[in-house]
Design a protein around this motif. Structure first.
Motif, PDB file in Angstrom:
ATOM      1  N   SER A  77      21.466 -54.073   6.642  1.00 41.57           N
ATOM      2  CA  SER A  77      20.835 -53.582   5.413  1.00 41.57           C
ATOM      3  C   SER A  77      21.858 -53.431   4.293  1.00 41.57           C
ATOM      4  CB  SER A  77      20.145 -52.239   5.652  1.00 41.57           C
ATOM      5  OG  SER A  77      19.063 -52.392   6.515  1.00 41.57           O
ATOM      6  N   GLU A  78      23.052 -52.936   4.643  1.00 35.80           N
ATOM      7  CA  GLU A  78      24.115 -52.803   3.644  1.00 35.80           C
ATOM      8  C   GLU A  78      24.540 -54.166   3.112  1.00 35.80           C
ATOM      9  OE1 GLU A  78      27.479 -50.502   4.862  1.00 35.80           O
ATOM     10  OE2 GLU A  78      26.278 -48.713   5.240  1.00 35.80           O
ATOM     11  N   VAL A  79      24.684 -55.143   3.996  1.00 36.58           N
ATOM     12  CA  VAL A  79      25.073 -56.495   3.579  1.00 36.58           C
ATOM     13  C   VAL A  79      24.016 -57.077   2.642  1.00 36.58           C
ATOM     14  CG1 VAL A  79      25.408 -58.870   4.387  1.00 36.58           C
ATOM     15  CG2 VAL A  79      26.525 -56.968   5.578  1.00 36.58           C
ATOM     16  N   ILE A  80      22.750 -56.979   3.029  1.00 38.21           N
ATOM     17  CA  ILE A  80      21.655 -57.504   2.196  1.00 38.21           C
ATOM     18  C   ILE A  80      21.626 -56.784   0.856  1.00 38.21           C
ATOM     19  CG2 ILE A  80      19.145 -57.762   2.014  1.00 38.21           C
ATOM     20  CD1 ILE A  80      20.429 -59.672   4.032  1.00 38.21           C
ATOM     21  N   ASN A  81      21.789 -55.467   0.886  1.00 36.34           N
ATOM     22  CA  ASN A  81      21.791 -54.697  -0.360  1.00 36.34           C
ATOM     23  C   ASN A  81      22.940 -55.124  -1.262  1.00 36.34           C
ATOM     24  OD1 ASN A  81      20.820 -52.698  -2.141  1.00 36.34           O
ATOM     25  ND2 ASN A  81      22.403 -51.279  -1.400  1.00 36.34           N
ATOM     26  N   ASN A  82      24.128 -55.361  -0.688  1.00 35.99           N
ATOM     27  CA  ASN A  82      25.278 -55.813  -1.480  1.00 35.99           C
ATOM     28  C   ASN A  82      25.052 -57.212  -2.037  1.00 35.99           C
ATOM     29  OD1 ASN A  82      26.724 -53.448  -1.174  1.00 35.99           O
ATOM     30  ND2 ASN A  82      27.819 -54.163   0.636  1.00 35.99           N
ATOM     31  N   LEU A  83      24.340 -58.043  -1.301  1.00 34.08           N
ATOM     32  CA  LEU A  83      24.029 -59.382  -1.814  1.00 34.08           C
ATOM     33  C   LEU A  83      23.035 -59.310  -2.972  1.00 34.08           C
ATOM     34  CD1 LEU A  83      23.751 -61.440   1.485  1.00 34.08           C
ATOM     35  CD2 LEU A  83      25.522 -61.629  -0.269  1.00 34.08           C
ATOM     36  N   ARG A  84      22.089 -58.398  -2.850  1.00 36.60           N
ATOM     37  CA  ARG A  84      21.081 -58.238  -3.915  1.00 36.60           C
ATOM     38  C   ARG A  84      21.673 -57.563  -5.146  1.00 36.60           C
ATOM     39  NH1 ARG A  84      16.330 -56.051  -0.023  1.00 36.60           N
ATOM     40  NH2 ARG A  84      15.634 -58.074   0.733  1.00 36.60           N
ATOM     41  N   ASN A  85      22.537 -56.602  -4.907  1.00 34.68           N
ATOM     42  CA  ASN A  85      23.139 -55.828  -5.999  1.00 34.68           C
ATOM     43  C   ASN A  85      24.663 -55.834  -5.842  1.00 34.68           C
ATOM     44  OD1 ASN A  85      20.518 -54.887  -6.888  1.00 34.68           O
ATOM     45  ND2 ASN A  85      20.558 -53.576  -5.061  1.00 34.68           N
ATOM     46  N   PRO A  86      25.286 -56.956  -6.184  1.00 35.93           N
ATOM     47  CA  PRO A  86      26.746 -57.021  -5.986  1.00 35.93           C
ATOM     48  C   PRO A  86      27.472 -55.999  -6.851  1.00 35.93           C
ATOM     49  CG  PRO A  86      25.928 -59.001  -7.119  1.00 35.93           C
ATOM     50  CD  PRO A  86      24.739 -58.145  -6.788  1.00 35.93           C
TER      51      PRO A  86
END
Length: 187
Positions: free
Chosen positions: A172-181
């Motif tokens: 979830s953290e990885v996906i969130n960082n990809l969505r909101n770098p």
């Protein structure tokens, strides 16, 4: 281009606590049936009727009568799992969880861990064990019920799996960082 199975696997990885639902390519629930053909048809009919009356009494709040019906069904066919499973629910509603777990143990034993009754008993015992803070035992029951096709049990097993929870959090953290770098601040 991703196949249906690839999309289904990706969905499961990104949403581990959601039930599979109608995701193509993943687990097909078996039509679980109990092996009632080994019982005398007349006795089986009588026992099923007693169980229906017991369920009806329990639903109306008359647990004493419900237990009486389930006890009668067990006296007639003591090696049939269903009445033990039903009686466990009435005992649980009375607050007698230890005795309810004993009946669920018996239902699982008699059903040989297969069929509809075993699946229900495993889920119900898993829930009682979870309430007793016996999470490892509960997870084991949920995993067995999930293997029999219970979507609810699969979801509970994933929730109780500490590795799945950790992986889900990291993903979830990885996906969130990809969505909101995070953009570095310039000075």
């Amino acid at each position: 281009m991703a196949s249906e199975n690839d999309r289904a696997v990706l969905w499961t990885i990104l949403n581990p606590t959601s039930p599979f639902g109608n995701i193509p390519g993943l687990i097909q629930e078996e039509d679980l049936a109990d092996d009632d053909c080994s019982f005398d048809p007349n006795l089986l009919k009588k026992v099923k009727n007693l169980e229906l009356q017991g369920v009806s009494a329990a639903e109306s709040g008359d647990l004493k009568t419900a237990l009486n019906y389930f006890d009668q069904a067990i006296q007639i066919l003591p090696i049939r799992a269903s009445a033990y499973n039903n009686r466990a629910q009435a005992k649980r509603l009375q607050g007698d969880t230890d005795s309810a777990i004993e009946d669920l143990d018996q239902a699982i034993l008699l059903s040989k861990g297969t069929g509809h009754t075993a699946c229900q008993a495993l889920v119900q015992r898993g829930l009682l064990l979870r309430l007793a803070h016996r999470d490892e035992d509960a997870r084991a029951d949920f995993e067995r019920a999930a293997a029999l096709g219970s979507k609810f049990a699969r979801q509970q097993a994933v929730i109780l799996n500490p590795y799945a929870a950790l992986c889900n959090h990291m993903l979830s953290e990885v996906i969130n960082n990809l969505r909101n770098p995070k953009v570095p601040e310039t000075q």
